[in-house]
Design a protein around this motif. Sequence first.
Motif, PDB file in Angstrom:
ATOM      1  N   UNK A 284       5.027   3.663  -6.583  1.00 59.59           N
ATOM      2  CA  UNK A 284       4.357   2.416  -6.177  1.00 59.59           C
ATOM      3  C   UNK A 284       3.025   2.264  -6.896  1.00 59.59           C
ATOM      4  N   UNK A 285       2.274   3.368  -6.978  1.00 65.21           N
ATOM      5  CA  UNK A 285       1.006   3.317  -7.716  1.00 65.21           C
ATOM      6  C   UNK A 285       1.228   3.052  -9.186  1.00 65.21           C
ATOM      7  N   UNK A 286       2.297   3.629  -9.733  1.00 63.07           N
ATOM      8  CA  UNK A 286       2.609   3.392 -11.146  1.00 63.07           C
ATOM      9  C   UNK A 286       2.884   1.915 -11.390  1.00 63.07           C
ATOM     10  N   UNK A 287       3.674   1.303 -10.497  1.00 62.93           N
ATOM     11  CA  UNK A 287       3.997  -0.119 -10.649  1.00 62.93           C
ATOM     12  C   UNK A 287       2.716  -0.953 -10.604  1.00 62.93           C
ATOM     13  N   UNK A 288       1.809  -0.595  -9.698  1.00 60.18           N
ATOM     14  CA  UNK A 288       0.549  -1.341  -9.578  1.00 60.18           C
ATOM     15  C   UNK A 288      -0.224  -1.327 -10.899  1.00 60.18           C
ATOM     16  N   UNK A 289      -0.360  -0.141 -11.491  1.00 54.41           N
ATOM     17  CA  UNK A 289      -1.156  -0.050 -12.719  1.00 54.41           C
ATOM     18  C   UNK A 289      -0.404  -0.567 -13.947  1.00 54.41           C
ATOM     19  N   UNK A 290       0.920  -0.374 -13.933  1.00 52.22           N
ATOM     20  CA  UNK A 290       1.694  -0.942 -15.042  1.00 52.22           C
ATOM     21  C   UNK A 290       1.601  -2.469 -15.022  1.00 52.22           C
TER      22      UNK A 290
ATOM     23  N   UNK B 286       7.993   8.241 -17.514  1.00 49.43           N
ATOM     24  CA  UNK B 286       7.712   7.902 -16.116  1.00 49.43           C
ATOM     25  C   UNK B 286       8.120   9.043 -15.207  1.00 49.43           C
ATOM     26  N   UNK B 287       9.338   9.557 -15.438  1.00 46.42           N
ATOM     27  CA  UNK B 287       9.852  10.630 -14.592  1.00 46.42           C
ATOM     28  C   UNK B 287       9.007  11.893 -14.716  1.00 46.42           C
ATOM     29  N   UNK B 288       8.577  12.213 -15.949  1.00 47.50           N
ATOM     30  CA  UNK B 288       7.786  13.411 -16.173  1.00 47.50           C
ATOM     31  C   UNK B 288       6.432  13.320 -15.482  1.00 47.50           C
ATOM     32  N   UNK B 289       5.858  12.133 -15.482  1.00 45.95           N
ATOM     33  CA  UNK B 289       4.513  11.979 -14.923  1.00 45.95           C
ATOM     34  C   UNK B 289       4.523  11.910 -13.401  1.00 45.95           C
ATOM     35  N   UNK B 290       5.535  11.206 -12.837  1.00 45.93           N
ATOM     36  CA  UNK B 290       5.510  10.976 -11.388  1.00 45.93           C
ATOM     37  C   UNK B 290       6.565  11.783 -10.639  1.00 45.93           C
ATOM     38  N   UNK B 291       7.679  12.155 -11.322  1.00 44.31           N
ATOM     39  CA  UNK B 291       8.736  12.926 -10.679  1.00 44.31           C
ATOM     40  C   UNK B 291       9.404  12.141  -9.572  1.00 44.31           C
TER      41      UNK B 291
ATOM     42  N   UNK C 265       3.792  -0.974 -21.022  1.00 41.22           N
ATOM     43  CA  UNK C 265       3.810  -1.197 -19.577  1.00 41.22           C
ATOM     44  C   UNK C 265       4.899  -2.196 -19.187  1.00 41.22           C
ATOM     45  N   UNK C 266       5.101  -3.204 -20.014  1.00 35.21           N
ATOM     46  CA  UNK C 266       6.188  -4.152 -19.764  1.00 35.21           C
ATOM     47  C   UNK C 266       7.530  -3.427 -19.744  1.00 35.21           C
ATOM     48  N   UNK C 267       7.726  -2.561 -20.730  1.00 35.21           N
ATOM     49  CA  UNK C 267       8.968  -1.787 -20.794  1.00 35.21           C
ATOM     50  C   UNK C 267       9.102  -0.877 -19.576  1.00 35.21           C
ATOM     51  N   UNK C 268       8.029  -0.193 -19.197  1.00 34.43           N
ATOM     52  CA  UNK C 268       8.092   0.725 -18.056  1.00 34.43           C
ATOM     53  C   UNK C 268       8.406  -0.002 -16.755  1.00 34.43           C
TER      54      UNK C 268
END
Length: 300
Positions: A15-21, A4-9, A32-35
């Motif tokens: 917020x977008x990550x949470x939406x798609x996860x 997650x950190x590598x992709x979004x920093x 995605x559940x884990x993330x």
Amino acid sequence: SSGINAEYGENGNITGAVHYFNISHNMGDTDSTHNLAVIQSFYQPFDTDPYYSHRMFKKAAENGHKESTMISAEQALYGVHNITGNCSEAVRYMKSLAEQSDIITRIMREGQELFEVSEHDKAFLLYLFAAEAGAEMAQYNVAWLCQEFALKYAMPDCSEVYYAASAQAGYGPSQAITANNLWKRGRFYDAARMYARAASNHVEEGLFGLGYLARDGVPVGTVTINSTAHYFGPQPNRTLTRVLWTECVYMGADPAVIGCGVPLLLELIRTISLSAVLSVVVPALVLVSTLAYGLSRGNQ
């Protein structure tokens, strides 16, 4: 979390990550559940409901996610927020994790490192996880720690239970200890067979215990060591005792030479005449002592 950190920093679109996860999570994607659980635990402003992340880690763990299973095990063991620890639930998660991947070596190594710095309770818990996954060496370590230290998390009869588990899994030293425990309980028939299993695994204490059974005439019937059968009847059989203890001495390790050699010598002295003792045994002891002294002088 590193993904997650590598992709979004730090400045990425969490917020977008949470939406798609969330979309993937609702479709059954375990990663995605884990993330989502990771984000709810560590990333502001989402870290407002710690119980949600706890539930999500458990959900991912139940669906086979390895990292979530490890986190759930730690949370179950030590407790999280206002939820108290549950050792049996932690063990269940670790057994599940052990079935998914080969982590036993890592657990054993970390347990050893903790033991070496006298963190006995923490080492015990790691060994317990590996023990419940069926690792006989870990079962032996759990039993030994219970025997030697006052542990915070130890259960009743911990030492005897885990020695027995390790013995059934085929670990020779545990078989000898379990045989001793059976002997103390008067279960001589079972003790004899466990001693035989230990002896077949080249543990000298197995032969030593069987020698006593033969000497005392304990009727346990026919017992097989490797491929050799020995009969233990109701009459004392000192000949069999000498055979077993002699084999024990020839196993070669120092404990075998001392542990079996001294009783064997006393048994030989007891069964031969005084004249033979004076003419054979005493001169032999003098010769051995002289040679030992000569060797020690030569090495100075």
